[in-house]
Design a protein around this motif. Structure first.
Motif, PDB file in Angstrom:
ATOM      1  N   PHE A   1       0.834  -1.192   0.000  1.00  0.00           N
ATOM      2  CA  PHE A   1       0.000   0.000   0.000  1.00  0.00           C
ATOM      3  C   PHE A   1       0.875   1.250   0.000  1.00  0.00           C
ATOM      4  N   SER A   2       0.337   2.323  -0.569  1.00  0.00           N
ATOM      5  CA  SER A   2       1.036   3.600  -0.507  1.00  0.00           C
ATOM      6  C   SER A   2       1.017   4.116   0.928  1.00  0.00           C
ATOM      7  N   SER A   3       1.893   5.063   1.238  1.00  0.00           N
ATOM      8  CA  SER A   3       2.017   5.562   2.607  1.00  0.00           C
ATOM      9  C   SER A   3       0.734   6.205   3.110  1.00  0.00           C
ATOM     10  N   ASP A   4      -0.052   6.796   2.211  1.00  0.00           N
ATOM     11  CA  ASP A   4      -1.307   7.419   2.631  1.00  0.00           C
ATOM     12  C   ASP A   4      -2.489   6.457   2.585  1.00  0.00           C
ATOM     13  N   GLY A   5      -2.263   5.195   2.197  1.00  0.00           N
ATOM     14  CA  GLY A   5      -3.311   4.184   2.195  1.00  0.00           C
ATOM     15  C   GLY A   5      -4.300   4.289   1.059  1.00  0.00           C
ATOM     16  N   LYS A   6      -4.072   5.187   0.080  1.00  0.00           N
ATOM     17  CA  LYS A   6      -5.036   5.376  -1.000  1.00  0.00           C
ATOM     18  C   LYS A   6      -4.787   4.444  -2.181  1.00  0.00           C
ATOM     19  N   LEU A   7      -3.555   4.030  -2.369  1.00  0.00           N
ATOM     20  CA  LEU A   7      -3.205   3.201  -3.519  1.00  0.00           C
ATOM     21  C   LEU A   7      -2.872   1.780  -3.073  1.00  0.00           C
ATOM     22  N   LEU A   8      -3.278   0.822  -3.885  1.00  0.00           N
ATOM     23  CA  LEU A   8      -2.953  -0.584  -3.663  1.00  0.00           C
ATOM     24  C   LEU A   8      -2.121  -1.076  -4.840  1.00  0.00           C
ATOM     25  N   MET A   9      -0.940  -1.583  -4.552  1.00  0.00           N
ATOM     26  CA  MET A   9      -0.089  -2.159  -5.584  1.00  0.00           C
ATOM     27  C   MET A   9      -0.122  -3.679  -5.450  1.00  0.00           C
ATOM     28  N   CYS A  10      -0.390  -4.375  -6.567  1.00  0.00           N
ATOM     29  CA  CYS A  10      -0.488  -5.825  -6.484  1.00  0.00           C
ATOM     30  C   CYS A  10      -0.137  -6.460  -7.821  1.00  0.00           C
ATOM     31  N   ALA A  11       0.110  -7.761  -7.787  1.00  0.00           N
ATOM     32  CA  ALA A  11       0.523  -8.502  -8.975  1.00  0.00           C
ATOM     33  C   ALA A  11      -0.663  -9.243  -9.585  1.00  0.00           C
ATOM     34  N   GLY A  12      -0.688  -9.285 -10.923  1.00  0.00           N
ATOM     35  CA  GLY A  12      -1.741  -9.989 -11.633  1.00  0.00           C
ATOM     36  C   GLY A  12      -1.440 -10.036 -13.109  1.00  0.00           C
ATOM     37  N   PHE A  13      -2.426 -10.453 -13.916  1.00  0.00           N
ATOM     38  CA  PHE A  13      -2.193 -10.516 -15.362  1.00  0.00           C
ATOM     39  C   PHE A  13      -3.506 -10.292 -16.110  1.00  0.00           C
ATOM     40  N   ILE A  14      -3.393  -9.635 -17.258  1.00  0.00           N
ATOM     41  CA  ILE A  14      -4.549  -9.355 -18.105  1.00  0.00           C
ATOM     42  C   ILE A  14      -4.803 -10.560 -19.009  1.00  0.00           C
ATOM     43  N   VAL A  15      -6.074 -10.962 -19.118  1.00  0.00           N
ATOM     44  CA  VAL A  15      -6.409 -12.129 -19.932  1.00  0.00           C
ATOM     45  C   VAL A  15      -7.211 -11.788 -21.178  1.00  0.00           C
ATOM     46  N   ASP A  16      -7.885 -10.629 -21.208  1.00  0.00           N
ATOM     47  CA  ASP A  16      -8.741 -10.338 -22.360  1.00  0.00           C
ATOM     48  C   ASP A  16      -9.247  -8.899 -22.271  1.00  0.00           C
ATOM     49  N   LYS A  17     -10.020  -8.492 -23.292  1.00  0.00           N
ATOM     50  CA  LYS A  17     -10.671  -7.186 -23.315  1.00  0.00           C
ATOM     51  C   LYS A  17     -12.153  -7.363 -23.613  1.00  0.00           C
TER      52      LYS A  17
END
Length: 707
Positions: free
Chosen positions: A466-482
């Motif tokens: 998480f960002s220091s201010d708690g507003k952003l979440l950083m995480c791992a994943g992958f795109i599969v389609d549109k």
């Protein structure tokens, strides 16, 4: 000296101090209610109770500590076994100063007529409803100063409402106070609108044998006055009272459990009987759910009541049966605390005066780690509070399941990855883990855990920060389609916006030919699951021969003697309208309507059609049919609470799978970050298929930053 200074001195938290009320006997029917406010410690246990708690037989030999309610229930059972009947006395009290109950009631609108009461000689203004409850108890004398040992906890009087720090502290102790009470007195209000007949009906229903319950529907069709005149009207009015729309009562009643006593005027009913009576109406095999509607209309007509909506208002009934009954049992059995999805469902059933109370009214239902983070954010903006709760769940369970509850449509405008507790678009009956209402399922079953239904991520461990201010979440994943094509969005519960469909004529099915695509279509419309998360079977292809219009369905049901489906006439509109709106939606070289037939085949079984009708009705709520560039089909998230053009899903939005999240998400770039638009269903990607493609190099894991 103002009222607060006259009545309140600081509580010693290290001593477990609380304030409790004793009510003086009423001098006359017109006299003011007079109370005494005392400060006591919940740590001052009586010697008998301490001895009981220290006994391995009663307390100390459990794998985990007993809850407050379990301890109290065991003590009461012990007393009944040793010296029945149990009456409060110095030998039964759990505390050196006596014992206490807790009051559960509706505060009401502050602008309503108020009444004066006397507390420790000081005149205090109380809501009309509180004054009525106190007056009732003053007449009965249970909590009177002449008794001197049986106190009552009342939030409006026992908390210094002008002291924000004390309010926050006392909110954090609500679990201890209500779960530890000898009884919870639920005040539904004064007696009117034949509420006594409603209590009478529930007593009679709860006392029926299994055999009588199974045939009750038929019995009432032949004898609608079996339980007397006005009882169904009385129950309807009882369950429509403001008490059931107050969110705080959820926590209070659940923590009270079997020790809860419902009071309406001079009548009272214990919680177990109350729930058992309502449960009879939910039995699928006695047709009571539909027959109760007819009986209500009949009684309204006999009363000359010409109200426009003569259907049952079932919000209060669903709250009791689906939430309070089940969760109070879990509390008494020492079960697990509620997950985020369940908390959001419960919070959406009722109202509260302050927005932040959507969270604080349920802190007693949360894991202590989550509750603690919520209490820390007591004075923060509401959007910060919601984000803190979502983060607490992520860190507690080390997964990203809370992202399934995120979207940009909440009015508080917090981070899209954090659920907005005030968003009105959630529908409990849309969940694939929910038990479906019908003759094939027992509504006593609580349903499966949401995180066990799908496995799109193959159980891969979440990676996040998480960002220091708690507003952003950083995480791992992958795109599969549109997303490439979209069906109609839902305008209200009853209709769809036919004009906003987006056709994708270049769509080519990834499933194969028409037969394989038909199987994928009915599986997607059923969310790939039956009740309790059970996977589909071939017989569920019955959906493809379930008539769209009632004029075609009804006669075929009647001819086959399918009585339960015949009774769905007034509920068929959703399936009929969804089918009509999407009849010409293109699935490559064929229309969606072209995959269906209105002719039920010979040898068909009613139970198969009951299952698929219930599951299909669940599937198109809160969801929008979609096609993908890769040739897949499924559901995108939809905003039933309002049309937000800027944040509605659209072609080009990505479908992604986050490590540690069991269902796919629809996400959208927003500058250097991404928005979460909500949970998706992609036929063919719900059970780990995408991670196999990931391992083969078709996709690649990347870092996402969600705002």
């Amino acid at each position: 000296m103002d009222t607060q200074e006259a009545l309140y001195t600081a509580l010693d938290e290290s001593r477990g101090e609380v304030r409790l009320v004793l009510i003086e006997p009423l001098a006359s029917s017109v006299a003011l209610v007079r109370c005494t406010l005392e400060t006591v410690s919940l740590l001052d246990l009586s010697e008998d109770f301490k001895t009981f708690m220290g006994s391995p037989k009663n307390y100390g030999n459990h794998t985990r500590p007993l809850s407050f309610r379990q301890t109290t229930t065991r003590w009461q059972s012990h007393l009944r076994a040793t010296s029945p009947p149990t009456t409060l006395s110095p030998t039964t009290d759990r505390f050196t100063w006596g014992d206490y109950a807790a009051l559960s009631y509706v505060w009401g609108n502050d602008q309503q007529v108020r009444r004066n009461i006397i507390v420790n000689g000081v005149t205090v203004s109380a809501t009309h409803n509180l004054e009525a409850a106190l007056r009732r108890m003053a007449v009965r004398g249970t909590f009177s100063t002449t008794n001197g040992r049986y106190h009552i906890w009342i939030d409006a009087l026992c908390i210094n409402q002008a002291d924000e720090a004390e309010r926050a502290s006392q909110v954090s102790r609500m679990r201890e106070i209500y779960s530890g009470a000898w009884a919870v007195k639920a005040w539904l209000g004064s007696s009117y609108d034949e509420s006594d007949e409603g209590f009478h009906l529930l007593r009679r229903l709860a006392g029926l044998s299994e055999e009588d319950q199974a045939t009750l529907g038929e019995t009432l069709e032949n004898n609608p006055y079996l339980f007397g005149k006005g009882c169904f009207f009385g129950l309807h009015e009882l369950m429509s009272r403001p008490y059931w729309s107050r969110l705080w009562i959820v926590q209070e009643v659940i923590l009270g459990g079997s020790a809860t006593e419902l009071h309406c005027g001079d009548d009272a009913l214990d919680w177990n009987t109350f729930c058992a009576g309502l449960a009879v109406l939910y039995r699928g095999d006695n047709r009571m759910w539909t027959i109760k509607d007819k009986l209500l209309v009949q009684e309204l007509e006999e009363r000359g009541d010409r109200r426009l909506d003569q259907r049952w208002q079932t919000i209060g009934m669903h709250l009791v049966f689906q939430d309070l009954r089940h969760l109070s049992r879990i509390e008494e059995e020492g079960g697990h605390k509620l997950g985020l999805r369940r908390l959001l469902e419960v919070a959406g059933t009722s109202d509260c005066r302050e927005t932040r109370d959507k969270v604080y009214a349920l802190v007693g239902m949360m894991d202590p780690c989550v509750a603690g983070k919520a209490i820390e954010s007591y004075e923060e903006p509401v959007s910060v509070l919601f984000a803190a709760v979502a983060r607490a769940f992520i860190e507690l369970h080390h997964n990203l399941e809370p992202l399934r509850q995120g979207n940009p449509w909440g009015p508080q405008k917090g981070p899209t990855w954090a659920a907005d507790w005030t968003w009105q678009g959630r529908m409990r009956w849309s969940r694939p883990e929910a038990v479906m209402l019908g003759p094939l399922w027992s509504m006593l079953d609580p349903g499966a855990a949401p995180e066990t239904i799908y496995n799109a991520h193959s159980g891969r461990q979440a990676r996040y920060s998480f960002s220091s201010d708690g507003k952003l979440l950083m995480c791992a994943g992958f795109i599969v389609d549109k997303i490439s094509g979209l069906g109609a969005s839902q305008e209200t519960y009853f209709k769809w916006r036919e004009h906003d469909q987006v056709q994708f004529r270049e769509w080519k099915s990834a499933y194969g030919g028409n037969e394989a695509t038909a199987k994928a279509l009915y599986s997607a419309l059923l969310l790939g699951r039956m009740a309790n998360g059970e996977k589909l079977q071939d017989r569920h292809a019955a959906l493809l021969t379930m008539p769209a219009r009632w004029k075609n369905a009804g006669p075929q049901f009647e001819k086959r003697g399918w009585s339960w489906l015949v009774g769905r006439r007034d509920y068929w509109f959703r399936w009929s309208r969804w089918r009509r709106v999407h009849e010409m939606f293109r699935l490559g070289n064929k229309t969606l309507g072209g995959y269906f037939s209105d002719v039920i085949p010979q040898g068909a079984v009613e139970s198969d059609y009951i299952e698929v009708w219930c599951a299909a009705d669940r599937g198109n709520k809160e969801r929008r049919f979609m096609l993908t560039e890769g040739g897949y089909l499924g559901w995108a998230p939809d905003n039933l609470s309002g049309h937000d053009e800027a944040h509605s899903v659209r072609p080009g939005d990505f479908i992604a799978i986050m490590l540690g999240c069991s269902a796919p998400l629809v996400i959208r770039p927003c500058g250097a970050t991404f928005e979460v638009l909500g949970e998706a269903y992609i036929e063919g990607f719900m059970d780990g298929e995408a991670t196999c493609l990931l391992d083969e190099g078709h996709f690649h894991v990347e870092q996402f930053t969600f705002c």
